[in-house]
Design a protein around this motif. Structure first.
Motif, short mmCIF file in Angstrom:
data_model
loop_
_atom_site.label_atom_id
_atom_site.label_comp_id
_atom_site.label_asym_id
_atom_site.label_seq_id
_atom_site.Cartn_x
_atom_site.Cartn_y
_atom_site.Cartn_z
N ILE A 83 3.14 -45.61 30.81
CA ILE A 83 3.02 -47.06 31.04
C ILE A 83 4.11 -47.67 31.92
CG2 ILE A 83 4.10 -47.64 28.80
CD1 ILE A 83 1.20 -49.51 30.49
N SER A 84 5.38 -47.34 31.69
CA SER A 84 6.44 -47.98 32.49
C SER A 84 6.29 -47.62 33.96
CB SER A 84 7.83 -47.56 32.01
OG SER A 84 8.01 -48.00 30.70
N CYS A 85 6.02 -46.36 34.22
CA CYS A 85 5.85 -45.94 35.61
C CYS A 85 4.59 -46.56 36.21
CB CYS A 85 5.80 -44.41 35.70
SG CYS A 85 7.42 -43.65 35.42
N ALA A 120 3.06 -36.89 31.02
CA ALA A 120 3.43 -38.04 30.19
C ALA A 120 4.92 -38.30 30.39
CB ALA A 120 3.12 -37.73 28.74
N CYS A 121 5.37 -39.43 29.90
CA CYS A 121 6.74 -39.93 30.08
C CYS A 121 7.79 -38.83 30.28
CB CYS A 121 7.12 -40.78 28.88
SG CYS A 121 8.75 -41.51 29.05
N LEU A 122 8.56 -38.98 31.35
CA LEU A 122 9.61 -38.00 31.66
C LEU A 122 10.97 -38.46 31.16
CD1 LEU A 122 8.40 -37.11 35.28
CD2 LEU A 122 8.41 -35.57 33.32
N GLY A 123 10.97 -39.53 30.35
CA GLY A 123 12.20 -39.93 29.67
C GLY A 123 13.16 -40.77 30.49
N SER A 124 12.70 -41.32 31.60
CA SER A 124 13.57 -42.17 32.41
C SER A 124 12.86 -43.49 32.72
CB SER A 124 13.93 -41.47 33.72
OG SER A 124 14.70 -40.34 33.50
N CYS A 125 12.25 -44.05 31.69
CA CYS A 125 11.40 -45.24 31.88
C CYS A 125 12.15 -46.40 32.52
CB CYS A 125 10.82 -45.70 30.55
SG CYS A 125 10.26 -44.36 29.52
N ASP A 126 13.45 -46.49 32.25
CA ASP A 126 14.22 -47.61 32.81
C ASP A 126 14.47 -47.44 34.31
OD1 ASP A 126 15.72 -45.40 32.04
OD2 ASP A 126 17.54 -46.57 31.70
N PRO A 129 9.32 -45.91 39.02
CA PRO A 129 8.54 -44.72 38.72
C PRO A 129 9.35 -43.43 38.91
CG PRO A 129 7.90 -45.60 40.85
CD PRO A 129 8.92 -46.54 40.29
N VAL A 130 8.91 -42.38 38.20
CA VAL A 130 9.70 -41.15 38.12
C VAL A 130 8.80 -39.94 38.39
CG1 VAL A 130 11.11 -39.73 36.57
CG2 VAL A 130 11.16 -42.22 36.35
N LEU A 131 9.36 -38.97 39.07
CA LEU A 131 8.68 -37.66 39.13
C LEU A 131 9.72 -36.56 39.09
CD1 LEU A 131 9.03 -36.34 42.17
CD2 LEU A 131 7.02 -37.68 42.72
FE1 FES Z 1 8.81 -42.99 30.93
FE2 FES Z 1 7.55 -42.86 33.27
S1 FES Z 1 7.00 -44.01 31.53
S2 FES Z 1 9.45 -41.97 32.72
#
Ligand code: FES
Length: 154
Positions: A83-85, A120-126, A129-131
């Protein structure tokens, strides 16, 4: 057939758990590290060594999206679609990735340079977007940064 090195590493994992088959995920990871992916032959060899059925091991292997049951590229891109990403620009980055690599989720470039997978979430929601590419995490992605990042992987 498992190599002596694979057997040595799997034995180390077996020693840490109460029953042989409890080491199955680690065994899959070890063999994948050596061979790049888990073929049917590899799966059968691991299952036999752990004294479990190939079907049972296959259900474990297919449950974990980081165990590859078909050949993958030299570099694995895991793109967070949580969701955050999603809110912070996932769509734009994913579309740019598709253009740059000419592949979609689940596909590998024809030169086997990249495989692109959702995660799913990679643990860097703050810092969405993350990959991740292999072991490297890229936070606060923009489409401008993407091309430069990809160039680091051959
Ligand atoms: Fe958590 Fe993308 S939602 S790293």
């Amino acid at each position: 057939m498992l190599s002596p090195d694979e057997i040595r590493k799997i034995n180390h994992e077996i020693a840490l758990v109460p029953v042989r088959k409890a080491a199955c995920i680690e065994a899959l990871k070890i063999v994948q590290q050596h061979r790049g992916w888990i073929s049917d032959d590899s799966l059968r060899a691991i299952a036999a060594y752990l004294e479990m059925s190939a079907e049972e091991l296959d259900s474990v292997a297919t449950f974990y999206n980081l165990i590859f049951r078909k050949p993958v590229g030299r570099n694995i891109i895991l793109m967070c679609d949580s969701i955050s990403c999603y809110v912070m620009g996932y769509r734009e980055v994913y579309e740019k990735l598709q253009v740059l690599l000419n592949i979609r989720f689940g596909e590998t470039t024809p030169d086997a340079r990249f495989t692109l997978l959702p995660n799913a979430c990679l643990g860097s929601c703050d810092h969405a977007p993350v990959l991740m590419i292999n072991e490297d995490t890229y936070r606060g992605l923009t489409i401008e940064k993407l091309e430069e990042i990809l160039q680091e992987y051959k």
